[in-house]
Motif scaffolding. Structure first.
Motif, mmCIF file in Angstrom:
data_model
loop_
_atom_site.group_PDB
_atom_site.id
_atom_site.type_symbol
_atom_site.label_atom_id
_atom_site.label_comp_id
_atom_site.label_asym_id
_atom_site.label_seq_id
_atom_site.Cartn_x
_atom_site.Cartn_y
_atom_site.Cartn_z
ATOM 1 N N CYS A 99 -5.285 2.671 -1.334
ATOM 2 C CA CYS A 99 -4.014 2.602 -0.600
ATOM 3 C C CYS A 99 -3.990 3.634 0.521
ATOM 4 C CB CYS A 99 -2.843 2.818 -1.555
ATOM 5 S SG CYS A 99 -2.585 1.461 -2.716
ATOM 6 N N ILE A 122 -6.482 2.532 3.391
ATOM 7 C CA ILE A 122 -5.968 1.426 4.199
ATOM 8 C C ILE A 122 -4.874 1.915 5.140
ATOM 9 C CG2 ILE A 122 -4.829 -0.815 4.156
ATOM 10 C CD1 ILE A 122 -7.794 -0.683 3.146
ATOM 11 N N THR A 123 -3.964 2.716 4.630
ATOM 12 C CA THR A 123 -2.882 3.242 5.469
ATOM 13 C C THR A 123 -3.444 4.050 6.636
ATOM 14 O OG1 THR A 123 -1.391 3.309 3.558
ATOM 15 C CG2 THR A 123 -0.796 4.645 5.469
ATOM 16 N N CYS A 136 -14.464 -1.100 -3.275
ATOM 17 C CA CYS A 136 -13.818 -1.730 -2.130
ATOM 18 C C CYS A 136 -14.835 -1.787 -0.995
ATOM 19 C CB CYS A 136 -12.593 -0.934 -1.693
ATOM 20 S SG CYS A 136 -11.772 -1.597 -0.219
ATOM 21 N N PHE A 151 0.785 -1.230 0.000
ATOM 22 C CA PHE A 151 0.000 0.000 0.000
ATOM 23 C C PHE A 151 0.821 1.287 0.000
ATOM 24 C CE2 PHE A 151 -2.494 -3.262 2.341
ATOM 25 C CZ PHE A 151 -3.450 -3.474 1.359
ATOM 26 N N ILE A 191 -15.177 -2.357 2.653
ATOM 27 C CA ILE A 191 -14.219 -2.311 3.753
ATOM 28 C C ILE A 191 -14.932 -2.269 5.096
ATOM 29 C CG2 ILE A 191 -14.039 0.210 3.518
ATOM 30 C CD1 ILE A 191 -11.082 -0.088 4.387
ATOM 31 N N PHE A 239 -11.254 -6.221 4.106
ATOM 32 C CA PHE A 239 -11.793 -5.596 2.897
ATOM 33 C C PHE A 239 -11.691 -6.532 1.707
ATOM 34 C CE2 PHE A 239 -7.505 -4.182 3.706
ATOM 35 C CZ PHE A 239 -6.840 -4.159 2.494
ATOM 36 N N TYR A 287 -6.546 -7.684 8.506
ATOM 37 C CA TYR A 287 -5.455 -7.103 9.284
ATOM 38 C C TYR A 287 -5.818 -7.104 10.760
ATOM 39 C CZ TYR A 287 -2.106 -3.843 11.256
ATOM 40 O OH TYR A 287 -1.132 -3.277 12.038
#
Length: 486
Positions: A350, A353-354, A400, A238, A402, A377, A261
């Motif tokens: 990206c 998610i970060t 996405c 990511f 999530i 996700f 995660y």
């Protein structure tokens, strides 16, 4: 198999699964069992309501009796199955309908466009999987929700989904649906009969009436799925100038891809996890493995460190691959989820998610009781159903889906997760997934009415024709679908 080509399945429900809590039938009205004064609690334990009656229908005539009773008594009606919704979609203090006894599956049919199967609203995913597997030829739903202890009435009409860029929502697999409306009439919806009404019926949120049957697309199970579990670093996936395009390429080569995660590298250790579990499915003609060696392993939800000792690949039959190892286990969870429309370079994903990984770390490490959190996700193609959070006119648009999750009872999760959802909505124009926790996001009703706009107007035209007195509209849906000017 009975003479009318209907099979009755009584699924063996695992003892470890926690279901919505209902009472036992105590009385009968015109052949329909019901109980009074029950306290209903959903799977996640975040919703409880004292109901006046809970009905337990088993036939179409039972559904008509329930609607008649509700009309005569001026009561609201909502349906419940396994209770796997964290929003109050099914909640009413009036008449609740437990559809669990409506679990007949009809013989699959093949025509020029392929195979379909018709099932009643209370059929479990596990029931249909077993039924289709035993068919000659074996059949399967090509993309499916992860848990197999949920029922089709809910997952179809809420726009639930699997994982894969070859699939959309389960609502998009429907070819016909029958619903008992507020007048007690059985109405059949199909694209050939009325495309607009059919679109509404496929993802109707339980607002057109009580669903009786749905006919969905299935396919021959002449291929299997190679399931590969890996544990790459977050940075490699990511971060960096090409991260989004690399992620896109990885997704496009797979039949399905999913990401999990957990914030801690080791159980009960303070080190932040720098890796993410990636599950990838690819079609193969290789023979399926014997799954007996995996018997006794805890479901993913009970052991979030499963990935650290199950990396590698294995070949499975389609339903085994889609649900492995996602049994419900003994842990109940809370879940907030949204659909984010993916930019062409995947850069927004990206970034999202970060961001959420860091926010999750801050939340989880603020007190020991918050250890049981996770991020999950998946990616799907756009839906054409007008109330889908993954709706788009371009069928090739990618979304996405999530989620942020935590063990039920995690202190502060509601405030944390609502803040996450609000950020996704503000920054990425995300739409909440209807069964998840979204109702307490600040300004959510006005946002949904504005974003869905004319689609709500279109939906209401069909809805009011079937439920002119709002029998099926509870407090969750009333503010969104009120008919004053949008």
């Amino acid at each position: 198999m009975t003479n009318d080509n209907v099979t009755q399945h009584q699924a063996q429900e695992p003892e470890t699964v926690t279901y919505a809590k209902l009472g036992s039938p105590m009385a009968i009205v015109d052949g329909v069992s019901f109980s009074g004064g029950d306290e209903w609690t959903n799977y996640g334990g975040n919703l409880t309501v004292q109901t006046e009656r809970v009905f337990y229908p088993k036939t179409l005539e039972d559904l008509k009796v329930i609607v008649r009773e509700a009309h005569n008594d001026n009561k609201k009606v909502r349906c419940v199955g396994s209770g796997h919704s964290w929003s109050a979609t099914a909640v009413t203090p009036d008449y609740m309908v437990s559809v669990n006894g409506m679990d007949k599956i009809h013989k699959p049919v093949r025509d020029a466009s392929g195979w379909t199967v018709t099932l009643e609203t209370g059929v479990l995913v596990s029931q249909l999987d077993a039924f289709l597997r035993a068919h000659n030829p074996p059949l399967a739903v090509s993309s499916m929700v992860l848990p197999d202890v949920v029922r089709f009435g809910g997952i179809l009409t809420m726009g639930c989904h699997g994982a894969g860029l070859n699939s959309r929502t389960l609502s998009d697999t429907i070819t016909e649906m029958t619903i008992v409306n507020a007048r007690g009439e059985l109405v059949t919806y199909s694209a050939a009969k009325d495309p607009e009404a059919f679109n509404v019926a496929c993802l109707n949120l339980g607002l057109l009436g009580i669903i009786y049957t749905a006919t969905i697309k299935v396919e021959e199970m002449n291929t299997r799925l190679r399931v590969t579990d890996s544990y790459p670093t977050l940075t490699s996936l990511f971060q960096g100038p090409q991260a989004g395009l690399n992620l896109k390429a990885r997704l496009l080569k797979n039949d399905s891809t999913e990401f999990f995660y957990w914030p801690f590298e080791r159980f009960m250790q303070p080190d932040q996890n720098k890796n993410i579990w990636v599950k990838e499915w690819e079609r193969t003609t290789e023979p399926a493995e014997d799954l007996k060696k995996y018997e006794g392993l805890p479901p993913m939800i009970d052991n979030p460190f499963f990935s650290t000792f199950q990396t590698g690949s294995r070949v499975m039959e389609v339903p085994d691959a889609l649900h492995f190892p996602f049994g419900d286990g003994v842990t109940t969870v809370l879940d907030v989820g949204c659909a984010i429309k993916v930019d062409s370079d995947f850069g927004n994903i990206c970034e999202a998610i970060t961001e959420v990984v860091e926010k999750n770390w801050e939340f989880t490490t603020s007190m020991p009781e918050r250890m049981g959190t996770a991020i999950e996700f998946r990616f799907i193609k756009a839906s054409d159903k007008i109330l889908s959070p993954a709706y788009d006119k371009d069928p090739d648009t990618i979304f996405c889906m999530i989620n942020v999750m935590a063990a039920s009872g995690t202190p502060g999760f509601e405030e944390y997760s609502v803040g996450i959802a609000a950020n996704w909505i503000h920054k990425y124009n995300a739409k909440p997934h209807w069964p998840k926790m979204w109702e307490k996001v600040d300004g959510i009703v006005s946002y949904l009415r504005r974003e869905y706009g004319d689609r709500i107007t279109r939906f209401n035209r069909v809805r009011k024709s079937q439920d002119p007195t709002d029998m099926f509209v509870n407090d969750t849906w009333r503010p969104i679908f009120q008919e004053n000017e949008l």
